[in-house]
Design a protein around this motif. Structure first.
Motif, PDB file in Angstrom:
ATOM      1  N   GLY A 100       0.828  -1.203   0.000  1.00 42.98           N
ATOM      2  CA  GLY A 100       0.000   0.000   0.000  1.00 42.98           C
ATOM      3  C   GLY A 100       0.861   1.251   0.000  1.00 42.98           C
ATOM      4  O   GLY A 100       2.070   1.186   0.236  1.00 42.98           O
ATOM      5  N   ASP A 101       0.238   2.390  -0.249  1.00 40.35           N
ATOM      6  CA  ASP A 101       0.990   3.644  -0.275  1.00 40.35           C
ATOM      7  C   ASP A 101       1.540   4.014   1.104  1.00 40.35           C
ATOM      8  O   ASP A 101       2.397   4.874   1.232  1.00 40.35           O
ATOM      9  N   ASP A 102       1.094   3.305   2.152  1.00 40.39           N
ATOM     10  CA  ASP A 102       1.607   3.509   3.500  1.00 40.39           C
ATOM     11  C   ASP A 102       2.762   2.556   3.818  1.00 40.39           C
ATOM     12  O   ASP A 102       3.274   2.529   4.940  1.00 40.39           O
ATOM     13  N   GLY A 103       3.180   1.739   2.838  1.00 43.06           N
ATOM     14  CA  GLY A 103       4.282   0.804   3.020  1.00 43.06           C
ATOM     15  C   GLY A 103       3.869  -0.557   3.560  1.00 43.06           C
ATOM     16  O   GLY A 103       4.688  -1.475   3.633  1.00 43.06           O
ATOM     17  N   ARG A 104       2.606  -0.696   3.929  1.00 47.00           N
ATOM     18  CA  ARG A 104       2.117  -1.964   4.477  1.00 47.00           C
ATOM     19  C   ARG A 104       1.965  -2.987   3.349  1.00 47.00           C
ATOM     20  O   ARG A 104       1.438  -2.683   2.283  1.00 47.00           O
ATOM     21  N   LYS A 105       2.449  -4.219   3.617  1.00 43.46           N
ATOM     22  CA  LYS A 105       2.340  -5.289   2.624  1.00 43.46           C
ATOM     23  C   LYS A 105       1.263  -6.282   3.050  1.00 43.46           C
ATOM     24  O   LYS A 105       1.097  -6.560   4.233  1.00 43.46           O
ATOM     25  N   VAL A 106       0.553  -6.809   2.047  1.00 41.94           N
ATOM     26  CA  VAL A 106      -0.432  -7.866   2.256  1.00 41.94           C
ATOM     27  C   VAL A 106      -0.236  -8.907   1.164  1.00 41.94           C
ATOM     28  O   VAL A 106       0.286  -8.600   0.090  1.00 41.94           O
ATOM     29  N   HIS A 107      -0.645 -10.130   1.464  1.00 43.16           N
ATOM     30  CA  HIS A 107      -0.559 -11.200   0.470  1.00 43.16           C
ATOM     31  C   HIS A 107      -1.933 -11.855   0.361  1.00 43.16           C
ATOM     32  O   HIS A 107      -2.535 -12.210   1.378  1.00 43.16           O
ATOM     33  N   TRP A 108      -2.413 -11.988  -0.861  1.00 40.09           N
ATOM     34  CA  TRP A 108      -3.699 -12.634  -1.116  1.00 40.09           C
ATOM     35  C   TRP A 108      -3.508 -13.736  -2.134  1.00 40.09           C
ATOM     36  O   TRP A 108      -2.736 -13.592  -3.079  1.00 40.09           O
ATOM     37  N   LYS A 109      -4.248 -14.816  -1.957  1.00 40.43           N
ATOM     38  CA  LYS A 109      -4.364 -15.830  -3.002  1.00 40.43           C
ATOM     39  C   LYS A 109      -5.772 -15.710  -3.553  1.00 40.43           C
ATOM     40  O   LYS A 109      -6.736 -15.636  -2.792  1.00 40.43           O
ATOM     41  N   ILE A 110      -5.889 -15.671  -4.870  1.00 39.94           N
ATOM     42  CA  ILE A 110      -7.186 -15.506  -5.525  1.00 39.94           C
ATOM     43  C   ILE A 110      -7.772 -16.894  -5.800  1.00 39.94           C
ATOM     44  O   ILE A 110      -7.173 -17.697  -6.513  1.00 39.94           O
ATOM     45  N   VAL A 111      -8.933 -17.149  -5.184  1.00 38.06           N
ATOM     46  CA  VAL A 111      -9.546 -18.482  -5.223  1.00 38.06           C
ATOM     47  C   VAL A 111     -11.029 -18.377  -5.572  1.00 38.06           C
ATOM     48  O   VAL A 111     -11.560 -17.287  -5.767  1.00 38.06           O
ATOM     49  N   GLY A 112     -11.704 -19.505  -5.571  1.00 38.84           N
ATOM     50  CA  GLY A 112     -13.142 -19.552  -5.825  1.00 38.84           C
ATOM     51  C   GLY A 112     -13.940 -18.969  -4.674  1.00 38.84           C
ATOM     52  O   GLY A 112     -13.442 -18.838  -3.545  1.00 38.84           O
ATOM     53  N   GLU A 113     -15.187 -18.645  -4.946  1.00 41.02           N
ATOM     54  CA  GLU A 113     -16.047 -18.004  -3.945  1.00 41.02           C
ATOM     55  C   GLU A 113     -16.217 -18.846  -2.682  1.00 41.02           C
ATOM     56  O   GLU A 113     -16.197 -18.314  -1.579  1.00 41.02           O
ATOM     57  N   ASP A 114     -16.401 -20.149  -2.831  1.00 39.34           N
ATOM     58  CA  ASP A 114     -16.634 -21.004  -1.664  1.00 39.34           C
ATOM     59  C   ASP A 114     -15.362 -21.232  -0.852  1.00 39.34           C
ATOM     60  O   ASP A 114     -15.431 -21.587   0.312  1.00 39.34           O
ATOM     61  N   GLU A 115     -14.224 -21.043  -1.459  1.00 37.49           N
ATOM     62  CA  GLU A 115     -12.936 -21.272  -0.791  1.00 37.49           C
ATOM     63  C   GLU A 115     -12.405 -20.006  -0.119  1.00 37.49           C
ATOM     64  O   GLU A 115     -11.524 -20.074   0.735  1.00 37.49           O
TER      65      GLU A 115
END
Length: 157
Positions: A100-115
């Protein structure tokens, strides 16, 4: 009219009014893990239904049957999607690290709706974040709810 009869009638009305679980209008894309989760849920529900039928628990049978219909429909419409190894574009099934522009990092995995379970780092492919990320490369910016996120890393998992 006896109380017992009234309670049974109320119980029947409650069972009839449980309704169906809504099924998403979006494509039912799933990861390998998502497909396994659906299969596991179906197995558990079948076992639960057998136990409920043995006890003649009509309310439980109705609830489990409703869930079985939902998961059976989701299994039938499931489309297994595996990201191409080494892809440099954000795709379904990939992990994406953002800053983010505040330097904070996040990690997401893109999955199906039910998962999807954001508390565990997975987001639905139809979520605003996933939609903003699809087709972008490392170094590009995705804007969600007015906040900018730079893609800093992609992974196949």
């Amino acid at each position: 009219m006896s109380r017992a009869f009234t309670r049974e009638e109320d119980s029947e009305n409650a069972i009839a009014g449980i309704g169906e679980r809504p099924i998403s209008p979006h494509r039912n894309l799933v990861t390998q893990r998502g497909l396994a989760l659906i299969d596991a849920e179906l197995a558990v529900l079948r076992d639960d239904l057998a136990r409920a039928e043995k006890r003649a628990d009509r309310e439980r049978i109705a609830l489990i049957s409703r869930d079985l219909r939902y998961w059976t429909a989701r299994r039938e419409s499931a489309e297994l999607s595996v990201p191409e190894p080494g892809s440099d574009l954000v795709r379904f099934g990939m992990g994406v690290t953002l800053e983010g522009d505040d330097g904070r990092k996040v990690h997401w995995k893109i999955v199906g709706e039910d998962e999807a379970d954001p508390a565990k780092g997975t987001i639905s492919h139809v979520s605003p974040m996933a939609l903003a990320l699809f087709g972008k490369k490392v170094g590009e910016i995705a804007v969600v709810n007015g906040k900018e996120w730079e893609i800093v890393k992609l992974s196949d998992n």
